[in-house]
Design a protein around this motif. Structure first.
Motif, PDB file in Angstrom:
ATOM      1  N   ARG A  44      12.327 -14.302  37.099  1.00  0.00           N
ATOM      2  CA  ARG A  44      11.578 -14.371  35.844  1.00  0.00           C
ATOM      3  C   ARG A  44      10.140 -14.837  36.081  1.00  0.00           C
ATOM      4  O   ARG A  44       9.201 -14.326  35.460  1.00  0.00           O
ATOM      5  CB  ARG A  44      12.274 -15.288  34.846  1.00  0.00           C
ATOM      6  N   GLN A  45       9.964 -15.829  36.960  1.00  0.00           N
ATOM      7  CA  GLN A  45       8.617 -16.339  37.222  1.00  0.00           C
ATOM      8  C   GLN A  45       7.708 -15.229  37.769  1.00  0.00           C
ATOM      9  O   GLN A  45       6.585 -15.047  37.314  1.00  0.00           O
ATOM     10  CB  GLN A  45       8.666 -17.499  38.225  1.00  0.00           C
ATOM     11  N   TRP A  46       8.236 -14.469  38.740  1.00  0.00           N
ATOM     12  CA  TRP A  46       7.443 -13.395  39.341  1.00  0.00           C
ATOM     13  C   TRP A  46       7.165 -12.295  38.313  1.00  0.00           C
ATOM     14  O   TRP A  46       6.075 -11.720  38.277  1.00  0.00           O
ATOM     15  CB  TRP A  46       8.165 -12.824  40.558  1.00  0.00           C
ATOM     16  N   LYS A  47       8.149 -12.004  37.474  1.00  0.00           N
ATOM     17  CA  LYS A  47       7.971 -10.978  36.446  1.00  0.00           C
ATOM     18  C   LYS A  47       6.896 -11.391  35.449  1.00  0.00           C
ATOM     19  O   LYS A  47       6.056 -10.570  35.041  1.00  0.00           O
ATOM     20  CB  LYS A  47       9.287 -10.735  35.714  1.00  0.00           C
ATOM     21  N   ASP A  48       6.905 -12.658  35.048  1.00  0.00           N
ATOM     22  CA  ASP A  48       5.916 -13.135  34.088  1.00  0.00           C
ATOM     23  C   ASP A  48       4.498 -12.972  34.634  1.00  0.00           C
ATOM     24  O   ASP A  48       3.580 -12.580  33.902  1.00  0.00           O
ATOM     25  CB  ASP A  48       6.177 -14.600  33.741  1.00  0.00           C
ATOM     26  N   VAL A  49       4.313 -13.286  35.915  1.00  0.00           N
ATOM     27  CA  VAL A  49       2.992 -13.147  36.523  1.00  0.00           C
ATOM     28  C   VAL A  49       2.618 -11.670  36.626  1.00  0.00           C
ATOM     29  O   VAL A  49       1.500 -11.272  36.279  1.00  0.00           O
ATOM     30  CB  VAL A  49       2.947 -13.806  37.921  1.00  0.00           C
ATOM     31  N   ALA A  50       3.557 -10.847  37.090  1.00  0.00           N
ATOM     32  CA  ALA A  50       3.274  -9.418  37.288  1.00  0.00           C
ATOM     33  C   ALA A  50       3.020  -8.697  35.971  1.00  0.00           C
ATOM     34  O   ALA A  50       2.351  -7.652  35.968  1.00  0.00           O
ATOM     35  CB  ALA A  50       4.428  -8.753  38.028  1.00  0.00           C
ATOM     36  N   ASP A  51       3.523  -9.230  34.868  1.00  0.00           N
ATOM     37  CA  ASP A  51       3.356  -8.590  33.573  1.00  0.00           C
ATOM     38  C   ASP A  51       2.193  -9.164  32.762  1.00  0.00           C
ATOM     39  O   ASP A  51       1.863  -8.634  31.692  1.00  0.00           O
ATOM     40  CB  ASP A  51       4.635  -8.720  32.739  1.00  0.00           C
ATOM     41  N   SER A  52       1.586 -10.220  33.244  1.00  0.00           N
ATOM     42  CA  SER A  52       0.582 -10.913  32.440  1.00  0.00           C
ATOM     43  C   SER A  52      -0.725 -10.130  32.360  1.00  0.00           C
ATOM     44  O   SER A  52      -1.186  -9.536  33.338  1.00  0.00           O
ATOM     45  CB  SER A  52       0.313 -12.315  33.006  1.00  0.00           C
ATOM     46  N   ASP A  53      -1.325 -10.133  31.185  1.00  0.00           N
ATOM     47  CA  ASP A  53      -2.621  -9.485  31.005  1.00  0.00           C
ATOM     48  C   ASP A  53      -3.693 -10.129  31.872  1.00  0.00           C
ATOM     49  O   ASP A  53      -4.584  -9.441  32.378  1.00  0.00           O
ATOM     50  CB  ASP A  53      -3.037  -9.566  29.531  1.00  0.00           C
ATOM     51  N   SER A  54      -3.600 -11.451  32.037  1.00  0.00           N
ATOM     52  CA  SER A  54      -4.621 -12.144  32.827  1.00  0.00           C
ATOM     53  C   SER A  54      -4.625 -11.654  34.273  1.00  0.00           C
ATOM     54  O   SER A  54      -5.686 -11.531  34.896  1.00  0.00           O
ATOM     55  CB  SER A  54      -4.392 -13.654  32.782  1.00  0.00           C
ATOM     56  N   PHE A  55      -3.433 -11.369  34.824  1.00  0.00           N
ATOM     57  CA  PHE A  55      -3.351 -10.872  36.198  1.00  0.00           C
ATOM     58  C   PHE A  55      -4.036  -9.513  36.324  1.00  0.00           C
ATOM     59  O   PHE A  55      -4.850  -9.284  37.215  1.00  0.00           O
ATOM     60  CB  PHE A  55      -1.884 -10.758  36.629  1.00  0.00           C
ATOM     61  N   TRP A  56      -3.733  -8.588  35.405  1.00  0.00           N
ATOM     62  CA  TRP A  56      -4.299  -7.237  35.497  1.00  0.00           C
ATOM     63  C   TRP A  56      -5.771  -7.227  35.116  1.00  0.00           C
ATOM     64  O   TRP A  56      -6.562  -6.424  35.641  1.00  0.00           O
ATOM     65  CB  TRP A  56      -3.489  -6.273  34.638  1.00  0.00           C
ATOM     66  N   TYR A  76     -13.341  -2.331  37.697  1.00  0.00           N
ATOM     67  CA  TYR A  76     -12.991  -1.527  36.527  1.00  0.00           C
ATOM     68  C   TYR A  76     -13.324  -2.335  35.270  1.00  0.00           C
ATOM     69  O   TYR A  76     -12.589  -3.244  34.890  1.00  0.00           O
ATOM     70  CB  TYR A  76     -11.510  -1.162  36.536  1.00  0.00           C
ATOM     71  N   HIS A  77     -14.421  -2.013  34.637  1.00  0.00           N
ATOM     72  CA  HIS A  77     -14.892  -2.763  33.479  1.00  0.00           C
ATOM     73  C   HIS A  77     -14.707  -1.940  32.213  1.00  0.00           C
ATOM     74  O   HIS A  77     -15.068  -0.760  32.170  1.00  0.00           O
ATOM     75  CB  HIS A  77     -16.365  -3.141  33.648  1.00  0.00           C
ATOM     76  N   ALA A  78     -14.141  -2.576  31.191  1.00  0.00           N
ATOM     77  CA  ALA A  78     -13.958  -1.890  29.915  1.00  0.00           C
ATOM     78  C   ALA A  78     -15.310  -1.519  29.331  1.00  0.00           C
ATOM     79  O   ALA A  78     -16.307  -2.237  29.514  1.00  0.00           O
ATOM     80  CB  ALA A  78     -13.183  -2.787  28.954  1.00  0.00           C
ATOM     81  N   ARG A  79     -15.375  -0.398  28.615  1.00  0.00           N
ATOM     82  CA  ARG A  79     -16.639   0.057  28.068  1.00  0.00           C
ATOM     83  C   ARG A  79     -17.147  -0.882  26.980  1.00  0.00           C
ATOM     84  O   ARG A  79     -18.343  -1.078  26.837  1.00  0.00           O
ATOM     85  CB  ARG A  79     -16.485   1.478  27.506  1.00  0.00           C
ATOM     86  N   GLU A  80     -16.237  -1.450  26.194  1.00  0.00           N
ATOM     87  CA  GLU A  80     -16.631  -2.412  25.169  1.00  0.00           C
ATOM     88  C   GLU A  80     -16.271  -3.801  25.663  1.00  0.00           C
ATOM     89  O   GLU A  80     -15.113  -4.191  25.659  1.00  0.00           O
ATOM     90  CB  GLU A  80     -15.919  -2.112  23.849  1.00  0.00           C
ATOM     91  N   SER A  81     -17.293  -4.534  26.097  1.00  0.00           N
ATOM     92  CA  SER A  81     -17.052  -5.848  26.695  1.00  0.00           C
ATOM     93  C   SER A  81     -16.463  -6.843  25.698  1.00  0.00           C
ATOM     94  O   SER A  81     -15.779  -7.788  26.075  1.00  0.00           O
ATOM     95  CB  SER A  81     -18.365  -6.407  27.267  1.00  0.00           C
ATOM     96  N   THR A  82     -16.728  -6.637  24.405  1.00  0.00           N
ATOM     97  CA  THR A  82     -16.219  -7.578  23.393  1.00  0.00           C
ATOM     98  C   THR A  82     -14.788  -7.254  22.980  1.00  0.00           C
ATOM     99  O   THR A  82     -14.140  -8.056  22.336  1.00  0.00           O
ATOM    100  CB  THR A  82     -17.117  -7.539  22.141  1.00  0.00           C
ATOM    101  N   LYS A  83     -14.312  -6.058  23.359  1.00  0.00           N
ATOM    102  CA  LYS A  83     -12.953  -5.658  22.979  1.00  0.00           C
ATOM    103  C   LYS A  83     -12.265  -5.053  24.199  1.00  0.00           C
ATOM    104  O   LYS A  83     -12.466  -3.901  24.540  1.00  0.00           O
ATOM    105  CB  LYS A  83     -12.998  -4.645  21.840  1.00  0.00           C
ATOM    106  N   GLY A  84     -11.453  -5.875  24.832  1.00  0.00           N
ATOM    107  CA  GLY A  84     -10.755  -5.395  26.015  1.00  0.00           C
ATOM    108  C   GLY A  84      -9.583  -4.519  25.642  1.00  0.00           C
ATOM    109  O   GLY A  84      -9.160  -4.462  24.482  1.00  0.00           O
ATOM    110  N   PRO A  85      -9.008  -3.810  26.623  1.00  0.00           N
ATOM    111  CA  PRO A  85      -7.829  -2.975  26.359  1.00  0.00           C
ATOM    112  C   PRO A  85      -6.652  -3.818  25.878  1.00  0.00           C
ATOM    113  O   PRO A  85      -6.515  -4.987  26.253  1.00  0.00           O
ATOM    114  CB  PRO A  85      -7.527  -2.360  27.731  1.00  0.00           C
ATOM    115  N   SER A  86      -5.810  -3.235  25.061  1.00  0.00           N
ATOM    116  CA  SER A  86      -4.614  -3.952  24.608  1.00  0.00           C
ATOM    117  C   SER A  86      -3.579  -4.041  25.723  1.00  0.00           C
ATOM    118  O   SER A  86      -2.683  -4.888  25.676  1.00  0.00           O
ATOM    119  CB  SER A  86      -4.004  -3.248  23.390  1.00  0.00           C
ATOM    120  N   ASN A  87      -3.694  -3.185  26.727  1.00  0.00           N
ATOM    121  CA  ASN A  87      -2.762  -3.174  27.851  1.00  0.00           C
ATOM    122  C   ASN A  87      -3.573  -3.045  29.130  1.00  0.00           C
ATOM    123  O   ASN A  87      -3.964  -1.941  29.523  1.00  0.00           O
ATOM    124  CB  ASN A  87      -1.769  -2.016  27.713  1.00  0.00           C
ATOM    125  N   TRP A  88      -3.858  -4.161  29.803  1.00  0.00           N
ATOM    126  CA  TRP A  88      -4.709  -4.159  30.990  1.00  0.00           C
ATOM    127  C   TRP A  88      -4.034  -3.475  32.174  1.00  0.00           C
ATOM    128  O   TRP A  88      -4.703  -2.880  33.019  1.00  0.00           O
ATOM    129  CB  TRP A  88      -5.119  -5.582  31.355  1.00  0.00           C
TER     130      TRP A  88
END
Length: 271
Positions: free
Chosen positions: A56-68, A77-89
């Motif tokens: 579970r610990q490894w899954k939580d890290v691998a699934d986290s938006d902060s990691f991606w 890889y920078h989002a085109r709108e810096s103020t609005k990031g992707p909903s799924n990194w």
């Protein structure tokens, strides 16, 4: 101090059933910041297909938006709108990694495989060696037209290429098209690219007027570039068509030459 393991050893020991019982409680707990740093140095497919299945610990890290999000930052890889990031990194990351030319056989190295011949006027289409070096030294073939109109096309099914409907509607990535062309004598060059809905209705279109190239520009390669953006939801296909002819009506292949055609989806901001 506990025994130190490399990232490869960690993956191997944690995924080997015979080794699971050999881990004591101290070794099982890896600080999240260290675990994330290990994952950031592993191939992305290994993180998803192996690491996240360990516990579970490894899954939580691998699934986290902060990691991606951090993985995207490190790889540029920078989002085109810096103020609005992707909903799924994670999805954003892998779609950026998938960026490639969606045109099949762009230089004619496989004759006309992948292309649909629409008009085959005069002596028809032909594939030949470039008369003048292309800026890209890898280009060693090009298509050439004849003394009456020659056109060919490709229809790109975005979902079949791995770009889901949800991805297209949320991200609406820029769609960049480019085409290299050069005259041999007085020539016409035509290009038309359309973004289509599932029912083939046109969402956006790029169809400039016919470009007429005089003989004095013989052997000069030029590049046509256009970027589709802000086209809204619903795009499912890209239709690409180009061609031309010579205007002096000489028998043979003295018309426009075409090569290195490209259609690519660009989710990230180009730097």
């Amino acid at each position: 101090m506990g025994k130190a393991y490399s990232s490869d050893q960690l993956v191997q020991r944690r995924t080997s059933p015979s080794s699971t019982s050999g881990w004591d409680s101290a070794e099982l707990h890896i600080p999240l910041d260290i675990l994330e740093e290990i994952f950031l140095n592993l191939p992305a497919h290994l993180v998803v297909c192996v690491c996240r299945l360990v516990c579970r610990q490894w899954k939580d890290v691998a699934d986290s938006d902060s990691f991606w999000r951090e993985r995207c930052r490190r790889e540029g890889y920078h989002a085109r709108e810096s103020t609005k990031g992707p909903s799924n990194w994670r999805l954003f990351y892998f779609m950026c990694k998938k960026r490639r030319n969606l045109i099949k056989n762009p230089r004619g190295e496989e004759e006309f495989h992948g292309w649909r011949i629409i008009r085959n006027g005069g002596d028809g289409w032909r594939v030949e060696k470039p008369m003048a070096p292309h800026p890209n030294t890898d280009v060693q073939t090009n298509f050439v037209t004849s003394f009456s109109m020659c056109t060919k096309s490709q229809l790109i099914d975005l979902e079949k290429e791995g770009y889901s409907q949800a991805f297209m509607d949320e991200f609406q990535p820029h769609i960049r098209i480019s085409d290299w062309y050069a005259p041999r004598c007085d020539c016409d060059y035509n290009i038309s690219v359309k973004l289509l809905r599932v029912n083939k209705d046109v969402v956006q279109e790029f169809s400039p007027d016919t470009i007429r190239l005089p003989e004095r520009e013989n052997d000069r390669w030029k590049q046509m570039i256009h970027v589709f953006k802000d086209y809204g939801p619903g795009v499912r296909y890209v239709y690409f068509e180009h061609g031309g002819k010579d205007r002096v009506f000489w028998a043979g292949w003295y018309g426009i030459r075409l090569t290195e055609t490209c259609v690519e989806l660009c989710p990230a901001l180009d730097t």
